[in-house]
Write an enzyme that holds these catalytic residues in place. Structure first.
Site, short mmCIF file in Angstrom:
data_model
loop_
_atom_site.label_atom_id
_atom_site.label_comp_id
_atom_site.label_asym_id
_atom_site.label_seq_id
_atom_site.Cartn_x
_atom_site.Cartn_y
_atom_site.Cartn_z
N CYS A 22 0.84 -1.20 0.00
CA CYS A 22 0.00 0.00 0.00
C CYS A 22 0.88 1.25 0.00
O CYS A 22 1.54 1.53 -0.98
CB CYS A 22 -0.98 -0.04 1.17
SG CYS A 22 -2.37 1.11 0.99
N HIS B 93 -3.47 -5.59 1.02
CA HIS B 93 -2.83 -5.81 2.33
C HIS B 93 -2.84 -7.28 2.72
O HIS B 93 -3.79 -7.75 3.35
CB HIS B 93 -3.60 -5.04 3.40
CG HIS B 93 -3.38 -3.58 3.40
ND1 HIS B 93 -2.40 -2.97 4.14
CD2 HIS B 93 -4.04 -2.57 2.76
CE1 HIS B 93 -2.45 -1.65 3.96
NE2 HIS B 93 -3.44 -1.38 3.13
N GLU C 218 -1.31 -8.73 5.09
CA GLU C 218 -1.31 -8.94 6.54
C GLU C 218 -2.71 -8.88 7.13
O GLU C 218 -2.94 -9.33 8.25
CB GLU C 218 -0.39 -7.89 7.21
CG GLU C 218 -0.97 -6.49 7.40
CD GLU C 218 -0.97 -5.64 6.14
OE1 GLU C 218 -0.67 -6.15 5.05
OE2 GLU C 218 -1.31 -4.43 6.23
#
Lengths: 768, 262
Positions: free
Chosen positions: B87, B223, B225
């Site tokens: 990002c 993302h 994660e």
């Protein structure tokens, strides 16, 4: 400034000329206590501290009389910036709830952003990590007389929320939006923040024991003080008038999520330092009333006095002492800490996190010290500009406001049975108050921090798992229906509590605590104060009678809240809006369920008998343009049984989907369960009595619709019966559309695509 | 094996990113931007996480890209160490010129523009779960080392500027020719559709992530994660214990480092 010896009219005019909002009698009482004329700075400090916003001078007596704030799980009730309840023996939830209504009406973007900025500071300053926010919003009629202003406000508020919250890195996991003409000139922008903290690592917003005797440092950190927000709390404590809009803009603060993000990380280092050193500090955010409010409240709470020197403050220009005292410059915190830690604390902010280079003029500065005397003393350019008894300053004043019922001639209308219920369904699904919230929540970062389990749109409440390695989750929901409040402020308050609790129960979480943000008109008007009082009575009765699960007769405690009066313009006051937030605890996040239907063939049950309660309903409002009178009431034992049944059934893993019945009644509730799903629903209401179909389907009496796991129907019925409930099997999950029949006659038959089109466009169109 | 998660003022995804790194069996720590940059050389790999570094002043990522730590990262990239920018991290890698070719700023991550039926239906910030198709060869890129070509992952985005554009058509052509396009936004079945909502931000060629010519540096807007654990996934996925599709990005990084050592 001269007070003593002036005639009332002279004093009145000199107060107003100086820009001070307090009454003549208030000014006189201050001069009497001081035994002399107060300084200008002193009057401004008192004006801020005794404002409605800071002192709750109108509301406190009512709140004391009714609100249940204690319970077996309460760690800290509503005495500081946030309330705290326990999750287990180790972890606690920290929650705070505020309004930022006036600023958001004047400058929507900055107003809404500052609202988030303030609330997350309230939670952070208890030593907590801020893990989620929720945003209850109320806007005017997007198709009414003020449509362009309403849309400007709505768009600006949503922009302010995402621009601030996303950059800060706190996910939005809940919220609601209601549009009504009564908010045309007074939008409501409430915000809830929750955090998590270990029980033994809570930091208090008070001067710690011994801090006076040892002359602890008073340290201000963050943005350099400027004049922004000067008079903000006084502005929030008056009615909005259009001609004053320009002047009021100056009272709106300027937020900065970037600096806040860095400050939060530096604060974590501060918390770590004091844990390692095993010392207690006082820590508080600067919000309404600025430096004076934060510092004097901390000193008074610890039973000490303090001496501050404004020349040691880091500032963004030259300002007179009264501005430095009460300006509401954002992104600031106050620390009271032992002198031995001074160098290390300054290093955290000024070197490790390099505040002076991250933001021009930002830093940590020692600005004074704690004392054992009882005075609040402020110096500026070597002169004493404030010297007052600290507890007198923070004690505020009390008013006993008069109340008188507001008489509205609301009647239950005789409406005819609509010929085409399909059209009614489509109109309701596209109503801006019912339609999909996707247009808004796609602006919010719902995923940051990586804790999100259930996100907006998926269920009646959001769910996060904020502590890695633990199975528990925290559910959050908000609710308030202004249309019910208009008919009955008492039931408006009670239903808001009940619905917020149903919302968290619908995912399987157990309601643990409540907060209330009470948005009303001018309390000096007896009718408005009556509405306030009735709403508080209603929500308190609900909190007391719906019981903390596992503790019969114990309330679900209200540990934090806020009162926002003067939501009124010359056009009138907002409808009574006691906005409730409910935190639920989910023991195992893996068991939580969502709203969309999951498996065709599963049986669908209704919990909650239907009553003729269409007062304030979307059906009356949207289809017939009327309010009605039969407002939904909360039948406490029934409500409790429904909530407990759903919680137990989710825990036994025998429900696949659940949705609480509210706006639009059971028909819309059932339809909403199909909107994100690939499945339809077939319902037969033949066994639900002989109420006319439109009344039965769109009555907003409380309840749930649940999808039961195939084969577990008996077990579900058994759980419900153990709470003296009779769940009714009303249909099945299907592979088709939305169908509702009675006695073999099809009342509703909607294609899923058509229903989805209506539902997904309603809010987007209203905010375009 | 030690990974540095780089933290600039305004970064806001460092903690969950570090969790992902550690959960894959790597050591890691958050590396504050003003630490001595020489200390960075001791790490085996780097993640630049998401956020709003320096408040997106001027343009997203541009101020952070001028920090001394980025000069060090450029050297470490040249040494073949893996870097994953997520990002805002992707934006910083593009602004520093490390991506796409290591020779300066050749791309921009412009404001999202959602287009359907030839009309702009929305602009700006958007948070949603997206489907990604892995379009590079297996072992082509450090952050997708163990993914096969054509595999599909569900990973969320949350950004206002992820619309990858270049004023020079040849840049995109070269990315395609050299197999530098690692992830593309796709439908649930894996089809690349140029319209919203499949192409969620208007990105050229539906590009969601790219690597450098050597493959050790990956930049991606989604993302991973946030899709690391199964419980983080949206409602349609069964709520189970275990891992989610984002894990493979971090697992890939570990495998890449292991194999490079041999």
């Amino acid at each position: 400034m001269k007070v003593i010896g002036l005639a009332d009219s002279e004093l009145e005019s000199s107060l107003r000329k100086a820009g001070i909002g307090m009454s003549v009698s208030e000014a006189r009482s201050i001069a009497t206590i001081l035994g002399r004329d107060p300084t200008l700075a002193e009057l401004f400090c008192y004006d801020a501290m005794w404002s409605e916003h800071c002192s709750y001078k109108s509301s406190r007596a009512v709140l004391r009389e009714f609100l249940p704030t204690e319970g077996p799980n309460v760690v800290l009730g509503p005495v500081e910036d946030s309330g705290i309840v326990s999750i287990d023996d180790e972890w606690c939830v920290v929650i705070s709830h505020e309004s930022h209504n006036h600023p958001s009406q004047i400058l929507p973007n900055e107003g809404a952003a500052t609202g988030i900025g303030g609330i997350v500071r309230d939670v952070n300053c208890m030593g907590a990590r801020v893990v989620a926010t929720a945003d209850p919003l109320r806007f005017g009629d997007p198709y009414g007389r003020e449509s362009s202003r309403v849309r400007w406000v709505a768009e600006g508020v949503v922009d302010g929320i995402w621009q601030y919250g996303n950059a800060l890195g706190v996910p939005v996991i809940a919220g609601d939006v209601v549009f009504s003409r009564c908010f045309d000139y007074n939008c409501l922008v409430n915000v809830v923040a929750i955090g998590v903290v270990r029980r033994d690592e809570i930091i208090r917003s008070r001067a710690p024991p011994g801090s006076g005797e040892k002359g602890y440092d008073v340290i201000l950190v963050g943005k350099p003080t400027d004049s922004s927000g000067f008079g903000g709390v006084v502005f929030a404590s008056d009615t909005l008038r259009e001609e004053e809009e320009e002047a009021n803009r100056g009272a709106v603060q300027i937020p900065d999520p970037f600096l806040k993000n860095v400050l939060f990380k530096a604060n974590e280092d501060l918390f770590r330092l004091v844990r390692e050193e095993g010392v207690e500090i006082g820590f508080k955010d600067l919000g309404g009333g600025g430096l004076t409010c934060a510092s004097s409240e901390m000193g008074a709470a610890g039973g000490y006095g303090m001496e501050l020197d404004l020349d040691m403050l880091h500032v963004a220009g030259e300002f007179p002492p009264e501005v430095l005292c009460i300006a509401e410059t954002q992104e600031r915190f106050l620390i009271i800490a032992p002198r031995e830690l001074r160098e290390r604390i300054l290093r955290i902010y000024n070197e490790d996190w390099d505040l002076p280079n991250v933001y021009e003029g930002a830093r940590a500065s020692v600005i004074g010290r704690m004392t054992i005397h009882d005075r609040y003393i402020v110096r500026h350019r070597g002169e004493e500009v404030v010297n007052v008894p600290i507890k007198h300053l923070t004690g505020g004043i009390r008013y006993e406001r008069a109340w008188r019922p507001r008489i509205r001639n609301l009647l239950e209308p005789a409406v005819k049975m609509p010929e085409d219920l399909n059209m009614v369904m489509l109109e309701l699904l596209s109503s801006p108050n019912i339609a999909s919230r996707e247009h808004i929540y796609r602006y919010y970062d719902t995923e940051v921090q990586g804790n999100t389990v259930i996100r907006p749109g998926e269920a009646d409440a959001g769910l996060i798992a904020p502590v890695r390695g633990k199975d528990f989750g925290i559910a959050l929901s908000v609710d308030s229906n202004p249309f019910y409040g208009r008919i009955s402020p008492y039931w408006g308050g009670a239903t808001a509590v009940a619905e917020a609790m149903r919302n968290v129960a619908a995912i399987g979480a157990t309601p643990s605590t409540l907060t209330d943000c009470l948005n009303f008109g001018n309390p000096e008007k007896p009718e408005a104060f009556w509405e306030f009082r009735e709403s508080v009575r209603g929500l308190a009765d609900a909190a007391r009678n719906l019981w903390l699960k596992g503790y019969p007769d114990q309330p679900v405690p209200i540990v934090s809240g806020n009162v926002s009066f003067y939501n009124e313009s010359p056009e009138g006051a907002v409808d009574p809006s006691p906005v409730i937030a409910c935190v639920g605890i989910m023991k195992e996040i893996s068991k939580a369920i969502t709203m969309p239907l999951k498996e065709s063939g599963d049986e669908v049950y209704l919990l909650g008998p239907r009553f003729d309660e269409l007062g304030g309903s979307e059906y009356y409002r949207v289809i017939w343009g009327i309010t009605g009178a039969n407002v939904p009431v909360v039948r406490f034992p029934l409500e409790r049984s429904m909530i407990y049944t759903v919680i137990d059934a989710v825990d036994r893993e025998i429900l696949r989907a659940a949705h609480d019945i509210s706006n639009g009644g059971m028909a819309i509730t059932a339809a909403e369960m199909c909107m994100l799903s690939d499945h339809g629903i077939s319902i037969d209401i033949s066994s639900l009595g002989d109420m006319r179909p439109d009344r039965l389907l769109f009555s907003e009496s409380s309840g749930f619709i649940v999808e039961v796991v195939d084969g577990a129907e008996q077990e579900f019925v058994k759980i419900a019966r153990s709470y003296n409930l009779n769940p009714v099997r009303i249909g099945r999950v299907s592979t088709g559309g939305i169908e509702i029949e009675r006695d073999g006659k099809m009342l509703v038959r909607l294609d899923l695509e058509d229903a989805r089109d209506a539902w997904s466009s309603g809010l987007r169109e209203a905010m375009r | 094996m030690r990974i540095a998660v780089i933290q600039f003022p305004g970064t806001n995804c460092e903690h969950e990113t570090l969790v992902a790194v550690k959960e894959c069996g790597m050591d890691g720590e958050i590396f504050r931007w003003n630490r001595p940059e020489q200390e960075l050389c001791e790490f085996d790999g780097y993640v630049i996480p998401g956020g709003f570094s320096y408040q997106d002043r001027v343009r997203a990522g541009v101020i952070a890209s001028k920090e001394p730590v980025m000069a060090t990262l450029r050297e470490e990239a040249a040494n073949g160490k893996p870097i994953i920018g997520i990002c805002n991290g992707f934006q910083i890698l593009v602004e520093s010129g490390i991506l796409p070719f290591g020779d300066g700023v050749r791309l921009a991550l412009a404001q999202n523009v959602m287009i359907r039926g030839g009309e702009i239906v929305r602009r700006g910030y958007y948070c949603a779960w997206t489907m990604l198709r892995h379009d590079a060869e297996e072992r082509r890129c450090s952050g997708s080392y163990i993914l096969r070509r054509g595999e599909i992952l569900s990973i969320p985005i949350a950004h206002a500027e992820g619309n990858l554009v270049s004023s020079d058509k040849k840049v995109i052509e070269r990315l395609i020719e050299d197999d530098q396009i690692v992830f593309r936004y796709c439908s649930e079945r894996g089809d690349i559709i140029s319209e919203f909502p499949v192409n969620v931000n208007g990105s050229t060629e539906n590009i969601a992530g790219i690597c450098n010519p050597e493959g050790n540096v990956l930049g991606m807007m989604p993302h991973p994660e946030r899709a690391f654990f199964a419980w983080q996934l949206p409602w349609k996925h069964p709520r189970v214990r275990g891992y989610g599709p984002g894990r493979i990005v971090f697992e890939s990084m570990r495998r890449y480092i292991e194999e490079r050592r041999l």
